[in-house]
Design an enzyme around this catalytic site. Sequence first.
Site, mmCIF file in Angstrom:
data_model
loop_
_atom_site.group_PDB
_atom_site.id
_atom_site.type_symbol
_atom_site.label_atom_id
_atom_site.label_comp_id
_atom_site.label_asym_id
_atom_site.label_seq_id
_atom_site.Cartn_x
_atom_site.Cartn_y
_atom_site.Cartn_z
ATOM 1 N N ARG A 132 63.995 39.527 42.214
ATOM 2 C CA ARG A 132 64.232 39.582 40.820
ATOM 3 C C ARG A 132 63.051 40.192 40.400
ATOM 4 O O ARG A 132 63.290 41.230 39.536
ATOM 5 C CB ARG A 132 64.349 38.181 40.209
ATOM 6 C CG ARG A 132 64.626 38.352 38.793
ATOM 7 C CD ARG A 132 65.085 36.854 38.148
ATOM 8 N NE ARG A 132 65.050 36.348 36.991
ATOM 9 C CZ ARG A 132 65.649 36.648 35.926
ATOM 10 N NH1 ARG A 132 66.893 37.448 36.340
ATOM 11 N NH2 ARG A 132 65.557 36.589 34.676
ATOM 12 N N TYR A 170 56.118 42.026 33.400
ATOM 13 C CA TYR A 170 55.990 42.951 34.487
ATOM 14 C C TYR A 170 55.334 44.453 33.952
ATOM 15 O O TYR A 170 54.952 45.140 35.162
ATOM 16 C CB TYR A 170 57.581 43.431 34.623
ATOM 17 C CG TYR A 170 58.367 42.066 35.084
ATOM 18 C CD1 TYR A 170 58.232 41.642 36.286
ATOM 19 C CD2 TYR A 170 59.320 41.556 34.175
ATOM 20 C CE1 TYR A 170 58.794 40.628 36.784
ATOM 21 C CE2 TYR A 170 59.989 40.359 34.774
ATOM 22 C CZ TYR A 170 59.799 39.756 35.886
ATOM 23 O OH TYR A 170 60.396 38.691 36.472
#
Length: 302
Positions: A241, A273
């Site tokens: 993920r 991220y």
Amino acid sequence: MTVLAVPAAAGGSLRQRLIDDMTLRRFSRATQRNYLRDVGRLATFLRRSPDTATDDDLRRFQIAQQEVGLGVPTMNAIVSALRFFFVHTVNRPDLARRLVRLQHPRALPDVLSADEVGRLLDATVCLKHLAALSVAYGAGLRVAEVAALRIGDIDSTRMILRIERGKGGRDRNAMLSADLLDLLRRWWSEGHRQGVLQRQGWLFPGQDWARPISTRQLHRVVVEAARAAGIPKRVGPHTLRHSFATHLLEDGVDIRVIQVLLGHSRLDTTALYAKVATRTVRAVTSPLDRLALFHRQGAAPD
């Protein structure tokens, strides 16, 4: 651990009231189990019903949990459970405000390169495992969401996967790529031939076709595939993920789109991220390079 066994006025047991409150909000079974366990910690500490707790009781309880060496994430999970209990089940928001949530630096997640993801998928030992891990990476799903998928959740007309009761009890749509759909059709043909897939059943059944594959088994599948692929990083289902989100960000997908695909309620969760998207960092031109100082000087300094 016996949790919330005392009777409550006109509402059945306190335990059942808590379960009803969580069910009403569509909490997952795992979340309900964790909340019952964590409210049970307080009941065990007090040696009486937790709805009789005082401000000082909660202060002493949190100090005791810290002294036994519980980590910050665990302590914060306990706070979440108790806040829900005091706000929604016993209507004591004043006590919920006395619970202290601890700050802690969030470690950057391990992310696989595209090559490492390919090697990991190639190292799976059967079509079911390949399809399950491909869904985790190709749609960016949590491991519990992969395990909970049913055949009917695949919408090939709209090219989406329907995620029911994801984290926080929220429904959402996840992306379904053409390649992933082709793989799932291959798995359907094989699983149907084996008699383990039914049209209204689980997409990834466990050993008993009537039950879904467990998250623990999916974790074991990922670890074994990573080992077989020679990947030295610490890898679990959530790594896929993380890699999904990071690779999308590196490919220029807007972070708010990624937020929707991941089912994050807060943008700052998705923004993590940006810290691990190395291709994005490398693509930025440093303001120092724009000055071209060293090119004019003709040589680097000693």
